[in-house]
Design a protein around this motif. Sequence first.
Motif, short mmCIF file in Angstrom:
data_model
loop_
_atom_site.label_atom_id
_atom_site.label_comp_id
_atom_site.label_asym_id
_atom_site.label_seq_id
_atom_site.Cartn_x
_atom_site.Cartn_y
_atom_site.Cartn_z
N ASN A 59 0.84 -1.21 0.00
CA ASN A 59 0.00 0.00 0.00
C ASN A 59 0.88 1.26 0.00
N PRO A 60 1.07 1.88 -1.18
CA PRO A 60 2.03 2.98 -1.31
C PRO A 60 1.66 4.23 -0.51
N LEU A 61 2.66 5.07 -0.26
CA LEU A 61 2.47 6.30 0.52
C LEU A 61 2.19 7.47 -0.42
N ILE A 62 1.56 8.51 0.12
CA ILE A 62 1.37 9.75 -0.64
C ILE A 62 2.51 10.70 -0.29
N VAL A 63 3.09 11.35 -1.31
CA VAL A 63 4.20 12.28 -1.09
C VAL A 63 3.65 13.71 -1.08
N ILE A 96 -2.70 13.37 -6.73
CA ILE A 96 -2.61 13.04 -8.16
C ILE A 96 -1.49 12.03 -8.39
N ILE A 97 -1.83 10.92 -9.04
CA ILE A 97 -0.83 9.87 -9.34
C ILE A 97 -0.20 10.15 -10.69
N MET A 98 1.14 10.20 -10.68
CA MET A 98 1.91 10.53 -11.90
C MET A 98 3.10 9.57 -12.01
N ASN A 111 6.94 -0.34 -4.60
CA ASN A 111 7.48 -0.90 -5.85
C ASN A 111 6.79 -0.43 -7.13
N LEU A 112 5.83 0.47 -7.03
CA LEU A 112 5.17 0.96 -8.25
C LEU A 112 6.07 1.97 -8.95
N ASP A 113 5.90 2.12 -10.26
CA ASP A 113 6.69 3.16 -10.95
C ASP A 113 5.90 4.45 -11.12
N THR A 114 4.80 4.53 -10.36
CA THR A 114 4.04 5.79 -10.28
C THR A 114 4.12 6.28 -8.84
N VAL A 115 3.81 7.57 -8.65
CA VAL A 115 3.86 8.14 -7.31
C VAL A 115 2.64 9.05 -7.10
N ALA A 116 2.07 8.98 -5.90
CA ALA A 116 0.92 9.82 -5.56
C ALA A 116 1.45 11.09 -4.89
N PRO A 139 1.19 8.66 5.10
CA PRO A 139 -0.15 8.05 5.09
C PRO A 139 -0.93 8.60 6.27
N SER A 140 -2.19 8.21 6.40
CA SER A 140 -2.95 8.62 7.58
C SER A 140 -2.29 8.04 8.84
N ALA A 141 -2.37 8.80 9.95
CA ALA A 141 -1.58 8.46 11.14
C ALA A 141 -2.31 7.53 12.10
N LEU A 176 -12.02 13.48 6.05
CA LEU A 176 -11.78 12.27 5.25
C LEU A 176 -10.49 12.46 4.48
N GLU A 177 -9.82 11.36 4.12
CA GLU A 177 -8.58 11.46 3.37
C GLU A 177 -8.81 12.11 2.01
N SER A 178 -7.70 12.53 1.40
CA SER A 178 -7.78 13.25 0.13
C SER A 178 -8.45 12.43 -0.96
N LEU A 191 -9.83 7.24 -8.01
CA LEU A 191 -9.51 6.03 -7.25
C LEU A 191 -9.97 6.09 -5.80
N ARG A 192 -10.09 7.31 -5.28
CA ARG A 192 -10.63 7.43 -3.91
C ARG A 192 -11.36 8.75 -3.83
N PRO A 193 -12.69 8.72 -3.62
CA PRO A 193 -13.42 9.98 -3.50
C PRO A 193 -13.07 10.68 -2.20
N ALA A 225 -6.75 -4.52 -8.09
CA ALA A 225 -7.16 -3.16 -7.75
C ALA A 225 -6.26 -2.16 -8.45
N LEU A 226 -6.85 -1.04 -8.91
CA LEU A 226 -6.06 0.01 -9.53
C LEU A 226 -5.24 0.73 -8.47
N SER A 227 -5.76 0.77 -7.26
CA SER A 227 -5.06 1.41 -6.15
C SER A 227 -4.94 0.36 -5.06
N PRO A 228 -3.70 0.01 -4.69
CA PRO A 228 -3.53 -1.11 -3.75
C PRO A 228 -4.31 -0.92 -2.45
N GLY A 229 -4.51 0.33 -2.03
CA GLY A 229 -5.22 0.58 -0.78
C GLY A 229 -6.65 0.05 -0.81
N LEU A 230 -7.21 -0.13 -2.00
CA LEU A 230 -8.59 -0.59 -2.11
C LEU A 230 -8.75 -2.04 -1.69
#
Length: 340
Positions: A59-63, A96-98, A111-116, A139-141, A176-178, A191-193, A225-230
């Motif tokens: 479950n990747p982190l948001i930067v 935004i994932i790029m 390990n993804l080659d994209t970053v949030a 991530p959320s604390a 709520l999270e972003s 991917l997440r409302p 899942a498109l987003s591992p957190g899902l």
Amino acid sequence: MLTEVLPPSEETINKAAEILQNGGLIGLPTETVYGLGCDARNAQACLSVFAAKGRPADNPLIVHISNLSMLSDIVSEIPSKAKILMDAFWPGPLTIIMPKCDKIPKEATANLDTVAVRFPVHPVAMAIIEKAGLPVAAPSANLSGRPSTTTAEHVFRDLNGKIPLIVDGGACQVGLESTVVDATKENIVLLRPGGITREMLEEALGEPVALGKGVMEPLKDGEKALSPGLLHKHYAPKAEVKVILGEESKRCAFIREEAKNCARPCVLCMEQNRENFEGIPVLSAGNTPEEYAHNLFAALRQADDLGYTQVFAEGLDLSGVGLAVMNRVERAAGFHVITL
Ligand code: AMP
Ligand code: MG
């Protein structure tokens, strides 16, 4: 380790920045929820975020950034539709994932080659990131699986003894999270409302925005899942949660009847419906969908604090921020949704 909870004075912000620069972790307020932050460029620090939360490794982190010039060390490319959304909603509760660039280690992105990436608007978050002068992976604390943290007190309860500092910026505004969107394909996918609604994204882009698979329904076995957190059960209190949808009078009658068979039931409902549940304890969702968003995680934690074993949560329709509220509350319920 002693965990300090300090108000956001200049001294505290300097201290937080120093901890981040030295590879440590801090709890910090943002407009969405509290984050558990570290230096996003530091692989070891990122791993310790996963360890402190018990977060699944996939479950990747948001930067998080505090100015746009930081982007060039995070992403390899800014897609044109991502740029439109940045102009419209940054700083603010939109992730935004790029495509990722090499300075961000794979430990941050699972390990993804994209970053949030997100540019928060909260003045304390901004000040800490700016002072530290580095991108903050956060991530959320909360402990993984638990409701996200919307006050410093929640962070303290989940992470006391695991991190040196929590910066107390009061209760989070959105609650709520972003909102998370994928900008790596031709069209933006939601991917997440969150607080930036689907309608707001569509208006900025001038086109419809699709919901990612698994966002509002459980994934079937074998579906990716498109987003591992899902993939993970999320936001859950210890109490069992059921979401009740349908016509109001039926809903109320159903909950009153079901509650008779529960040892310690409670209702999470809009303030205007409170009077329909005489005799059953009520956790208030407030007066509007925005207030429901703001109150949801605190209410789920309160259900546990007060020893309730069953939460009947009133459903919302999926327009505006209702989509984000239902995305969270359905997961808290393990998709146990009853439509009458
Ligand atoms: P949290 O940090 O708890 O707010 O969760 C971050 C959310 O963003 C999770 O649902 C992640 O799966 C999602 N996320 C972060 N990075 C990526 C990425 N590169 N691709 C897809 N989803 C991501
Ligand atoms: Mg989270």
